[in-house]
Design a protein around this motif. Structure first.
Motif, PDB file in Angstrom:
ATOM      1  N   PHE A   1      -6.713 -18.439  22.865  1.00 64.50           N
ATOM      2  CA  PHE A   1      -8.323 -18.322  22.375  1.00 64.50           C
ATOM      3  C   PHE A   1      -9.092 -17.561  23.112  1.00 64.50           C
ATOM      4  N   ILE A   2      -8.774 -17.644  24.453  1.00 61.55           N
ATOM      5  CA  ILE A   2      -9.864 -16.920  25.273  1.00 61.55           C
ATOM      6  C   ILE A   2      -9.615 -15.251  25.188  1.00 61.55           C
ATOM      7  N   ALA A   3      -8.319 -15.085  25.118  1.00 58.20           N
ATOM      8  CA  ALA A   3      -7.997 -13.655  25.034  1.00 58.20           C
ATOM      9  C   ALA A   3      -8.405 -13.194  23.329  1.00 58.20           C
ATOM     10  N   ALA A   4      -8.277 -13.988  22.412  1.00 51.36           N
ATOM     11  CA  ALA A   4      -8.911 -13.833  21.129  1.00 51.36           C
ATOM     12  C   ALA A   4     -10.404 -13.456  21.138  1.00 51.36           C
ATOM     13  N   THR A   5     -11.241 -14.246  22.008  1.00 50.06           N
ATOM     14  CA  THR A   5     -12.669 -14.212  21.793  1.00 50.06           C
ATOM     15  C   THR A   5     -13.480 -13.459  23.103  1.00 50.06           C
ATOM     16  N   SER A   6     -12.534 -12.966  23.909  1.00 51.00           N
ATOM     17  CA  SER A   6     -13.128 -12.267  25.093  1.00 51.00           C
ATOM     18  C   SER A   6     -14.192 -11.005  24.816  1.00 51.00           C
ATOM     19  N   SER A   7     -13.416 -10.227  23.820  1.00 52.46           N
ATOM     20  CA  SER A   7     -14.273  -8.897  23.542  1.00 52.46           C
ATOM     21  C   SER A   7     -14.840  -8.987  22.309  1.00 52.46           C
ATOM     22  N   LEU A   8     -15.237 -10.032  21.734  1.00 50.46           N
ATOM     23  CA  LEU A   8     -15.745 -10.008  20.277  1.00 50.46           C
ATOM     24  C   LEU A   8     -17.126 -10.230  20.298  1.00 50.46           C
ATOM     25  N   GLU A   9     -17.908  -9.235  19.332  1.00 48.39           N
ATOM     26  CA  GLU A   9     -19.315  -9.196  19.524  1.00 48.39           C
ATOM     27  C   GLU A   9     -19.792  -9.371  17.658  1.00 48.39           C
ATOM     28  N   ASP A  10     -18.954  -8.978  16.986  1.00 47.79           N
ATOM     29  CA  ASP A  10     -19.223  -8.885  15.555  1.00 47.79           C
ATOM     30  C   ASP A  10     -19.449 -10.295  15.048  1.00 47.79           C
ATOM     31  N   PRO A  11     -20.745 -10.468  14.271  1.00 48.25           N
ATOM     32  CA  PRO A  11     -21.169 -11.680  13.873  1.00 48.25           C
ATOM     33  C   PRO A  11     -20.292 -12.283  12.797  1.00 48.25           C
ATOM     34  N   GLN A  12     -19.551 -11.414  12.128  1.00 48.82           N
ATOM     35  CA  GLN A  12     -18.671 -11.933  11.044  1.00 48.82           C
ATOM     36  C   GLN A  12     -17.328 -12.797  11.925  1.00 48.82           C
ATOM     37  N   ASN A  13     -17.451 -12.384  12.986  1.00 51.00           N
ATOM     38  CA  ASN A  13     -16.306 -13.399  13.462  1.00 51.00           C
ATOM     39  C   ASN A  13     -16.738 -15.014  13.910  1.00 51.00           C
ATOM     40  N   ILE A  14     -17.807 -15.134  13.656  1.00 53.24           N
ATOM     41  CA  ILE A  14     -18.411 -16.595  14.236  1.00 53.24           C
ATOM     42  C   ILE A  14     -17.614 -17.459  13.412  1.00 53.24           C
ATOM     43  N   GLU A  15     -17.503 -17.477  12.184  1.00 47.31           N
ATOM     44  CA  GLU A  15     -16.956 -18.468  11.350  1.00 47.31           C
ATOM     45  C   GLU A  15     -15.428 -18.754  11.714  1.00 47.31           C
ATOM     46  N   TRP A  16     -14.558 -17.767  11.781  1.00 51.77           N
ATOM     47  CA  TRP A  16     -13.089 -18.101  12.408  1.00 51.77           C
ATOM     48  C   TRP A  16     -13.206 -18.810  13.752  1.00 51.77           C
ATOM     49  N   ILE A  17     -14.103 -18.052  14.829  1.00 46.93           N
ATOM     50  CA  ILE A  17     -14.330 -18.783  16.038  1.00 46.93           C
ATOM     51  C   ILE A  17     -14.432 -20.137  16.003  1.00 46.93           C
ATOM     52  N   ALA A  18     -15.549 -20.467  15.283  1.00 49.38           N
ATOM     53  CA  ALA A  18     -15.888 -21.960  15.261  1.00 49.38           C
ATOM     54  C   ALA A  18     -14.537 -22.980  14.516  1.00 49.38           C
ATOM     55  N   SER A  19     -14.049 -22.186  13.492  1.00 51.72           N
ATOM     56  CA  SER A  19     -12.837 -22.901  12.918  1.00 51.72           C
ATOM     57  C   SER A  19     -11.727 -23.039  14.143  1.00 51.72           C
ATOM     58  N   VAL A  20     -11.348 -22.096  14.640  1.00 48.40           N
ATOM     59  CA  VAL A  20     -10.296 -22.113  15.772  1.00 48.40           C
ATOM     60  C   VAL A  20     -10.803 -23.221  16.887  1.00 48.40           C
ATOM     61  N   LYS A  21     -11.736 -23.166  17.182  1.00 50.23           N
ATOM     62  CA  LYS A  21     -12.269 -23.866  18.341  1.00 50.23           C
ATOM     63  C   LYS A  21     -12.352 -25.306  17.901  1.00 50.23           C
ATOM     64  N   LYS A  22     -12.701 -25.575  16.579  1.00 54.88           N
ATOM     65  CA  LYS A  22     -12.427 -26.934  16.261  1.00 54.88           C
ATOM     66  C   LYS A  22     -10.871 -27.658  15.961  1.00 54.88           C
ATOM     67  N   VAL A  23     -10.088 -26.546  15.852  1.00 58.96           N
ATOM     68  CA  VAL A  23      -8.572 -27.030  15.786  1.00 58.96           C
ATOM     69  C   VAL A  23      -8.199 -27.560  17.159  1.00 58.96           C
ATOM     70  N   ILE A  24      -8.766 -26.646  18.310  1.00 52.44           N
ATOM     71  CA  ILE A  24      -8.074 -26.754  19.677  1.00 52.44           C
ATOM     72  C   ILE A  24      -8.899 -27.899  20.236  1.00 52.44           C
ATOM     73  N   ASP A  25      -9.749 -28.443  19.780  1.00 52.97           N
ATOM     74  CA  ASP A  25     -10.763 -29.547  20.233  1.00 52.97           C
ATOM     75  C   ASP A  25     -10.122 -30.993  19.562  1.00 52.97           C
ATOM     76  N   PHE A  26      -9.556 -30.746  18.336  1.00 55.60           N
ATOM     77  CA  PHE A  26      -9.053 -31.793  17.758  1.00 55.60           C
ATOM     78  C   PHE A  26      -7.771 -32.415  18.331  1.00 55.60           C
TER      79      PHE A  26
END
Length: 324
Positions: A276-301
């Motif tokens: 997850f850190i590798a997937a999000t470390s270099s992302l700045e595009d706002p369109q990535n916010i949705e999937w980042i939030a979705s994946v983070k929700k899975v990790i925290d579950f």
């Protein structure tokens, strides 16, 4: 053959046929060959069928509770069978894709099959049957299939630099192993108490040292003890230790398996976080916010509700696909 790449299997999808079956349970015929008898006085075999509602009206026949229980068991068994067939079918299709050179596409289908197996294993946990068994498979075996498929998918996603998808796959590995640990906890606790009770029996003439340190010393020096000449006073102690180990070998093995499963779960959790850190470390595009939030929700579950986890994984997968 066209298969929609859609991950997960919720409880509602597994049990979609249950409610409609149960609504008509007093008007259905009990499958003869599968259940043998409705009661001691009403035989059910391959040459006859017994309507449950009629059996309930006959004095001395099967009670309403027993008849409804038979219907529920049959419905549950059918649901599990269908789900397993779906999972196996997806795995076979993925095998064909892979053998044809469609590696990435096959990995998508493998992951879908893994989630199906994961959902079936969770469903078997809710079963009242012995050890969650269905046919020749039990929940542990189905969880094992799910973990192997999820881990294979995670590694393949990493090779393709699909780190977000790898995050989801490793999370599923983590939860599957934790569920196995959870299922084994009761028996492992019994094994531990049995071993502790055995190890507390200190041989006469020995100092009352800690049972745990005794075990560590015996295991660490096993090779030396086996090869070195035995002094007369030490023979009984060594022989006693060997007897304890031999007598409790199955318990030792089960506890080692239990510890290994817990270790695998922690390792999968670490890999999920790393991906997850590798997937999000270099992302700045706002369109990535949705999937980042979705994946983070899975990790925290957590691991308690497997069906909800699968649903969240499906949503995250779809969000990743939309982000391009």
């Amino acid at each position: 053959m066209q298969v929609e790449v859609r991950s997960g299997m919720t409880k509602s999808s597994l049990c979609s046929g249950t409610e409609s079956w149960q609504e008509k349970k007093c008007h259905r015929t009990v499958p003869e060959a599968e259940h043998g008898v409705v009661s001691d006085e009403v035989p059910v075999n391959g040459s006859s069928s017994v309507n449950v509602s009629k059996a309930l009206k006959q004095p001395g026949k099967a009670s309403s509770k027993n008849a409804c229980s038979l219907v529920r068991e049959n419905s549950f068994s059918l649901t599990v069978t269908n789900a397993l067939n779906d999972a196996k079918g997806l795995r076979i299709y993925a095998d064909r894709l892979k053998s044809s050179g469609f590696v990435f596409e096959s990995n998508e289908i493998y992951f879908q099959a893994a989630l199906k197996f994961l959902g079936v294993a969770a469903l078997l946990e809710t079963s009242n049957s012995e050890s969650g068994r269905h046919g020749d498979m039990n929940q542990m075996q189905v969880y094992s299939i799910a973990t192997k498929l999820c881990e294979m998918c995670a590694q393949e996603y990493e090779k393709c630099q699909e780190m977000a998808a790898a995050t989801l796959a490793y999370k599923c590995v983590e939860v599957a192993y934790i569920r196995v640990v959870f299922c084994k906890h009761s028996s492992s606790s019994r094994d531990l108490k049995e071993l502790q009770a055995t190890l507390q029996m200190v041989p006469q003439g020995e100092s009352p040292s800690s049972p745990v340190s005794d075990v560590d010393n015996n295991l660490n020096n096993q090779a030396i003890v086996d090869k070195a000449p035995l002094a007369k006073g030490n023979v009984s102690h060594v022989a006693g230790t060997h007897a304890v180990v031999a007598r409790n070998c199955p318990s030792f093995r089960r506890l080692l398996d239990f510890t290994q499963d817990a270790s695998f779960a922690m390792e999968a959790s670490r890999k999920s976080q790393t991906c997850f850190i590798a997937a999000t470390s270099s992302l700045e595009d706002p369109q990535n916010i949705e999937w980042i939030a979705s994946v983070k929700k899975v990790i925290d579950f957590g691991f308690q509700d497997v069906d909800e986890l699968i649903s969240l994984v499906q949503q995250a997968t779809q969000a990743i696909s939309r982000s391009g």
